[in-house]
Design a protein around this motif. Structure first.
Motif: not given
Length: 380
Positions: A226, A224, A236-237
């Motif tokens: 980000g 991922l 991601g959070t």
């Protein structure tokens, strides 16, 4: 009608204490763990505490824990991430033919990208041979991925022996421990693994969260892109509510692991004994010893998976099979095919029963008697 849930290997009910803890966090900790203000710092403190608990549970360091959305993502990050990061060292991977599809499909994806994958066979108990692993190793092998214990028949693999074998080899060693975590005593140093995947919903935690242990220094190509969360390994959070619930589930599991393992093994034996008392014909897929205590996979000669599962459900009993039943056709379990061959009747007449929170001796006896009735009815 009493409903009996015997599909804990698929997913488990959340423990009441887990639900309570998650509810508390939902109402109080809403800050982003990456934010530097007080709300963020409170969330970060909770995240750090959870990471510490996860690390402690497997003998790892907190910075070696990467939180994921579950076992599938953890497997994918380990396999795809490591293969890509170390492709300059070689493009050969070793796995087994009984892995979870999260591993098998990841390996098949790598084959499409030019990697070569060796799928090792297993014996009739569902175990891979250390000798086969050794013989499959090559100078260009970069990854060996073998599950800790099988999710269909419960067979526990010789992970420590394989870890010892790979000690002097360049290949990284990954194990999918999703089904074993919370019941078996896992220690990453003792096991000799470089990466280990875990999922919360298999031990009475929430769905949608898990972690990957990645030994310090190991490079992983991210899946991922980000932000820089999880030390740039997983953007991601973080799902703080679920991670906190996961932490609570881990703490409970660590306290109760020995007692639960003994209890589930007794339930497994009681289930088999009751079927024997009822006079039905069946065969055990795998072994009683050397397998996970909460899984029993049985072949009922003369029956078929689809009819068995439908009738069990009508009787209020939730069980499952490795077979995919769609549109009236049955695709044999890849695990049972690997163990017994494509032509074996066991591949299409076997049912997995698995125990957990809320399973009692009385429910086991009831379920076994109802199963016996169904088998007798189907054989008429």
């Amino acid at each position: 009608m009493e409903r009996i849930y015997l599909d804990h290997a698929a997913t488990t009910p959340m423990h009441p204490q887990v639900i309570e803890k998650m509810s508390e966090v939902m109402g109080t900790l809403y800050g982003n763990p990456s934010s530097i203000h007080s709300f963020g710092r409170e969330a970060r403190h909770q995240l750090d505490e959870a990471r510490q608990a996860m690390a402690l549970s497997i003998g790892a360091k907190p910075n070696e824990i990467v939180f994921t959305s579950g076992g599938t993502e953890a497997d994918n990050l380990a396999i795809l991430g490591a293969a890509k990061a170390y492709s300059d060292r070689g493009r050969h991977i070793i796995t087994t033919s009984i892995e979870h599809h999260a591993v098998l499909h990841a390996c098949q994806n790598l084959e499409k990208q030019g990697f070569e994958v060796t799928y090792l066979p297993v014996d009739e108990t569902g175990r891979v041979s250390v000798t086969d692993v050794e013989q499959a190793l090559r100078d260009d092998t970069v990854l060996v991925t073998i599950m800790y214990a099988n999710n269909e028949v419960g067979s526990i693999q010789p992970i420590e022996e394989i870890g010892q074998l790979l000690k002097e080899h360049q290949a990284l060693f990954h194990t999918d421990a999703v089904q074993a975590y919370g019941l078996l005593d896992l220690d990453v140093k003792k096991a000799g693994v470089d990466m280990l995947s875990v999922s919360a919903h298999k031990l009475n935690g929430p769905k949608g969260t898990g972690f990957l242990f990645a030994k310090e220094g190991i490079k992983l190509s991210p899946r991922l892109y980000g932000g820089e969360q999880e030390r740039k390994r997983r953007a991601g959070t973080e799902n703080l509510v679920s991670i906190t619930g996961f932490m609570e589930a881990v703490k409970i599991a660590k306290k109760e692991a020995v007692k639960k393992s003994e209890q589930y093994l007794l339930l497994k034996k009681r289930f088999i004994h009751t079927l024997e008392e009822e006079g039905v014909s069946f065969q055990l897929n795998g072994t009683l010893d050397g397998s996970l205590p909460h899984i029993v996979n049985l072949s009922f000669p003369g029956t078929n998976v689809e009819a068995m599962l439908v009738n069990l459900d009508l009787a209020g009993i939730a069980a499952s099979s490795g077979s995919a039943c769609t549109a009236g056709t049955v695709e044999p379990s890849h695990v049972l095919v690997a163990m017994f061959g494509k032509e074996s009747e066991r591949t299409v007449n076997s049912i997995r029963f698995s125990f957990g929170l809320g399973t009692t001796e009385e429910t086991i006896k009831t379920a076994a008697r109802e199963t016996a009735k169904i088998v007798k009815r189907l054989l008429k």
